[in-house]
Scaffold this active site. Sequence first.
Site, PDB file in Angstrom:
ATOM      1  N   SER A  65      -3.736  -4.991  -1.887  1.00 33.60           N
ATOM      2  CA  SER A  65      -2.658  -3.988  -1.450  1.00 33.60           C
ATOM      3  C   SER A  65      -2.965  -3.750  -0.107  1.00 33.60           C
ATOM      4  CB  SER A  65      -2.684  -2.827  -2.373  1.00 33.60           C
ATOM      5  OG  SER A  65      -3.743  -2.001  -1.942  1.00 33.60           O
TER       6      SER A  65
ATOM      7  N   LYS B 160      -5.884   3.748   0.631  1.00 32.86           N
ATOM      8  CA  LYS B 160      -4.375   3.660   1.025  1.00 32.86           C
ATOM      9  C   LYS B 160      -4.054   4.231   2.413  1.00 32.86           C
ATOM     10  CE  LYS B 160      -2.716   1.546  -2.742  1.00 32.86           C
ATOM     11  NZ  LYS B 160      -3.944   1.107  -3.004  1.00 32.86           N
TER      12      LYS B 160
END
Length: 211
Positions: A129, A166
Amino acid sequence: MSDNNISNRIKELRAKHNMTLEQVAQQVGVGRSTVRKWETGIIENMRRDKIAKLAAALHTTPGYLMGWEDEPETEYPANIIPIPKMTQIPLYGAIACGDPILAQQDPNNMVDLPAHVHADFALTCKGDSMINARIYDGDVVYIRRQESVENGEIAAVLIDEEATLKRVRLFDDHIALEPENPLYRPFVYWGEEMNNVHILGKAVAFTSAVR
């Protein structure tokens, strides 16, 4: 070492050798204004080949110029950048680049880190990701322990008891943990849900295999 100290070393070495901006620029193969920006810290990221050429022009080593060593011991050829001084930090299992996963802590597992990189622990990345930030599955990311980050910085984040890597977006009424891959959606937490999100630390560096 801070960028200001690196800039100071460039200025001090140029003055020591009685060189003008133009003389340094000519030897490195850049414009006079670029050397000036290095000295004032306007340009913080220097290409490896320019670091080597600048060190040679200033009669020092890349390691000393970049703050990896306190005193230049050897003048290396222009195409050689020595390995910086290293330290060790704990590697605490895996962190998800995708859905959150539990970060298993193993204090007996240590990894090497250049001494000039200020980090407290490292995590192995799992998933894809964060690939648009050039962080891939199996990469090791180095984390500086802190309880908050600036808006838009990449961080290791604990959600309940699971950890993920993230980009953090901060808002008054919610927090978004954004991936760097358009195939994944951000995790968004509103109101009281924000109390379940805890910053473990800021990602300051990573190592990656040649691909």
